[in-house]
Design a protein around this motif. Structure first.
Motif, PDB file in Angstrom:
ATOM      1  N   LEU A  12       0.446 -36.397 -17.048  1.00 23.82           N
ATOM      2  CA  LEU A  12       0.032 -36.185 -18.424  1.00 23.82           C
ATOM      3  C   LEU A  12      -0.209 -37.510 -19.135  1.00 23.82           C
ATOM      4  N   LEU A  13       0.696 -38.455 -18.920  1.00 22.67           N
ATOM      5  CA  LEU A  13       0.569 -39.753 -19.576  1.00 22.67           C
ATOM      6  C   LEU A  13      -0.649 -40.501 -19.059  1.00 22.67           C
ATOM      7  N   GLY A  38      -1.055 -27.225 -33.161  1.00 23.62           N
ATOM      8  CA  GLY A  38      -1.115 -28.672 -33.051  1.00 23.62           C
ATOM      9  C   GLY A  38       0.246 -29.318 -33.169  1.00 23.62           C
ATOM     10  N   LEU A  39       0.267 -30.632 -32.865  1.00 24.93           N
ATOM     11  CA  LEU A  39       1.476 -31.430 -33.014  1.00 24.93           C
ATOM     12  C   LEU A  39       1.640 -31.856 -34.467  1.00 24.93           C
ATOM     13  N   THR A  40       2.879 -31.998 -34.883  1.00 24.84           N
ATOM     14  CA  THR A  40       3.158 -32.613 -36.176  1.00 24.84           C
ATOM     15  C   THR A  40       3.633 -34.037 -35.942  1.00 24.84           C
ATOM     16  N   ARG A 314       3.104 -33.044 -24.660  1.00 29.22           N
ATOM     17  CA  ARG A 314       1.943 -33.458 -25.447  1.00 29.22           C
ATOM     18  C   ARG A 314       2.296 -34.617 -26.378  1.00 29.22           C
ATOM     19  N   ALA A 315       3.537 -34.636 -26.850  1.00 28.87           N
ATOM     20  CA  ALA A 315       3.961 -35.762 -27.689  1.00 28.87           C
ATOM     21  C   ALA A 315       3.879 -37.064 -26.902  1.00 28.87           C
ATOM     22  N   ARG A 316       4.299 -37.041 -25.642  1.00 31.36           N
ATOM     23  CA  ARG A 316       4.208 -38.249 -24.812  1.00 31.36           C
ATOM     24  C   ARG A 316       2.756 -38.625 -24.556  1.00 31.36           C
ATOM     25  N   LEU A 318       0.317 -38.133 -26.647  1.00 28.35           N
ATOM     26  CA  LEU A 318      -0.176 -38.745 -27.879  1.00 28.35           C
ATOM     27  C   LEU A 318       0.294 -40.194 -27.976  1.00 28.35           C
ATOM     28  N   ILE A 319       1.552 -40.450 -27.672  1.00 27.72           N
ATOM     29  CA  ILE A 319       2.060 -41.820 -27.726  1.00 27.72           C
ATOM     30  C   ILE A 319       1.309 -42.705 -26.729  1.00 27.72           C
ATOM     31  N   ALA A 320       1.051 -42.171 -25.542  1.00 24.94           N
ATOM     32  CA  ALA A 320       0.301 -42.943 -24.555  1.00 24.94           C
ATOM     33  C   ALA A 320      -1.115 -43.226 -25.036  1.00 24.94           C
ATOM     34  N   ALA A 321      -1.748 -42.235 -25.677  1.00 26.94           N
ATOM     35  CA  ALA A 321      -3.114 -42.432 -26.182  1.00 26.94           C
ATOM     36  C   ALA A 321      -3.147 -43.506 -27.263  1.00 26.94           C
ATOM     37  N   LEU A 322      -2.140 -43.532 -28.124  1.00 23.10           N
ATOM     38  CA  LEU A 322      -2.103 -44.527 -29.193  1.00 23.10           C
ATOM     39  C   LEU A 322      -1.717 -45.906 -28.688  1.00 23.10           C
ATOM     40  N   SER A 323      -1.274 -45.987 -27.440  1.00 20.69           N
ATOM     41  CA  SER A 323      -0.919 -47.275 -26.837  1.00 20.69           C
ATOM     42  C   SER A 323      -2.092 -47.915 -26.100  1.00 20.69           C
ATOM     43  N   LYS A 324      -3.188 -47.192 -25.927  1.00 19.36           N
ATOM     44  CA  LYS A 324      -4.352 -47.766 -25.279  1.00 19.36           C
ATOM     45  C   LYS A 324      -4.873 -48.959 -26.067  1.00 19.36           C
ATOM     46  N   ALA A 325      -5.323 -49.982 -25.357  1.00 23.46           N
ATOM     47  CA  ALA A 325      -5.830 -51.180 -26.031  1.00 23.46           C
ATOM     48  C   ALA A 325      -6.980 -50.842 -26.973  1.00 23.46           C
TER      49      ALA A 325
END
Length: 439
Positions: A12-13, A38-40, A314-316, A318-325
């Motif tokens: 997923l990540l 959706g996620l909050t 899904r929360a993980r 999202l965190i991984a997506a926001l960590s992309k350069a």
């Protein structure tokens, strides 16, 4: 959390870091999540309406799922997360905040995110930020998200008055004073240096994160040391070469744009407009270094998952997506918060942001860099601690009071405050298990 027929967390990540499919994001104006799949995402960041809307647009681009982005003030944020976790009724899947918002929640109220920083260590989070995210343990409780800081800015005309042999990218505090004196004399005895010393200025951050750590190696524990007295006496001399109107400055970009001063220090968000009209005429530089190193303050934000939060896979993601350069560069472009992962800064960004990004990176990566943080764990009482530094400035610098007796008296105020709040030390003071106190 993986079960039959579900993707592994690692898969997923990985997927989050290689996909950027846009999706519809409904506006979220409250904390309730009923009626949506959706996620909050609850956050203390980007609270102004325009910043929040730009960040929601970034979420639509970066994540393949609906996200309700809800903002909160820091005090209620910590209380709300704690109460929901303790009641077993957590509604936010992801939370975002400053280190000072998240560290008090670790480890009892946050999920362990060691898997994310381990799987994606190649993203290049700075080791000192990962150490902060461990909150004194051997596990990671939040993922470093974005950062801001404070830097020096100067007009090229002021650079002509640098002391002989001084490097603007590697100044000492003595050289900064000599520079301010030389620039003042060359300007018909009119000071060229300004500092944000007004009621709404951030001069207390200069003392907390820059001056005192650079002279003493600490912020709280060394508050009344002989080196701290020397730092305040130095500040008295530096102030004599600052524009008198500095006691009214809320932010430096306005007096610098107006030509009132040609040198200044401030938060990057309060300097960003300085080079707007003539970018070739301005420079952004790291703060000076002192006897103990180059003290600098990182305004570090992180992403975490409350313990027992819904939809953690899904929360993980999202965190991984926001960590992309590329996503972190998009955040820099949208809201001027700088990446925490290793990445180059695109040439098409505004000149001011590129200058600031370079200065922030050079400051953090420079020799003898000494990381400082805004106060951690004080919540709504942080203003009381900031007032101590402002009171020292007023008494010692503005009124010419005795530095030794002033810091001794204010040390007692700090110790009482920290004892009441029961908080441990934060960087650059060594984190311990007991209550932080002035030695």
């Amino acid at each position: 959390m993986a079960g039959p027929g579900r993707l592994s967390r690692r898969a997923l990540l990985r997927g989050a870091l290689v996909t950027g499919t846009a999706s519809l994001l409904g506006g979220c104006t409250g904390f309730a999540t009923s009626g949506t799949s959706g996620l909050t995402f609850l956050s203390t960041q980007f609270t102004p309406l325009d910043e929040a809307e730009r960040f929601r647009a970034l979420l639509r681009k970066a994540f393949d799922g609906d996200v309700g982005y809800v903002t909160s003030d820091p005090g209620p944020f910590v209380t709300q997360v704690r109460s929901q976790v303790e009641a077993g009724a957590v509604r936010a899947s992801v939370i975002g905040g400053l280190h000072g918002d998240l560290a008090p929640l670790a480890p009892s109220h946050l999920e362990d995110l060691t898997d994310i920083v381990s799987d994606f260590s190649s993203l290049g989070w700075p080791p000192e930020y990962l150490e902060l995210a461990r909150a004194g343990t051997n596990r990671t409780w939040y993922v470093p998200w974005a950062q801001a800081s404070y830097v020096l800015a100067a007009h090229v005309d002021a650079l002509a008055h640098l002391p002989p042999g001084a490097d603007a990218e590697d100044l000492t505090y003595d050289q900064l004073l000599d520079w301010a004196i030389a620039a003042r004399r060359a300007n018909g005895n009119r000071p060229a240096l300004g500092l944000p010393g007004g009621p709404k200025g951030l001069l207390h951050r200069f003392f907390q994160g820059y001056l005192l750590p650079s002279f003493t190696g600490g912020q709280v524990t060394t508050f009344r040391s002989p080196e701290a007295v020397t730092a305040w006496e130095y500040m008295r001399e530096l102030w004599r070469n600052c524009a008198p109107a500095s006691t009214n400055y809320a932010q430096m970009q306005e007096p610098m744009e107006a030509g009132e001063v040609t040198m200044g220090w401030d938060h990057v968000a309060r300097l960003v407009n300085v080079p707007r009209r003539e970018p070739d005429k301005w420079r952004m530089m790291p703060a000076p270094r002192g006897p103990k190193g180059r003290g600098y303050m990182a305004v570090l934000t992180g992403l975490a998952i409350p313990k027992g939060a819904p939809d953690q896979d899904r929360a993980r993601r999202l965190i991984a997506a926001l960590s992309k350069a590329e996503t972190q560069v998009d955040l820099l472009r949208a809201n001027a918060f700088f990446p925490t992962v290793r990445t180059s800064i695109p040439d098409d960004l505004p000149a001011a942001i590129r200058m600031e990004a370079g200065a922030v990176a050079r400051q953090r990566e420079s020799k003898a860099a000494l990381l400082s943080l805004p106060p951690v764990g004080l919540g709504s009482r942080e203003g009381e601690l900031s007032k101590v530094f402002r009171d020292c400035f007023e008494t010692i610098v503005l009124k010419g009071g005795n530095a030794r007796s002033t810091v001794d008296a204010q040390a007692r105020v700090i110790n009482q405050l920290l004892a009441d709040a029961k908080v441990a030390c934060w960087a650059p003071d060594p984190r311990g298990t007991g209550i932080c106190e002035v030695r």
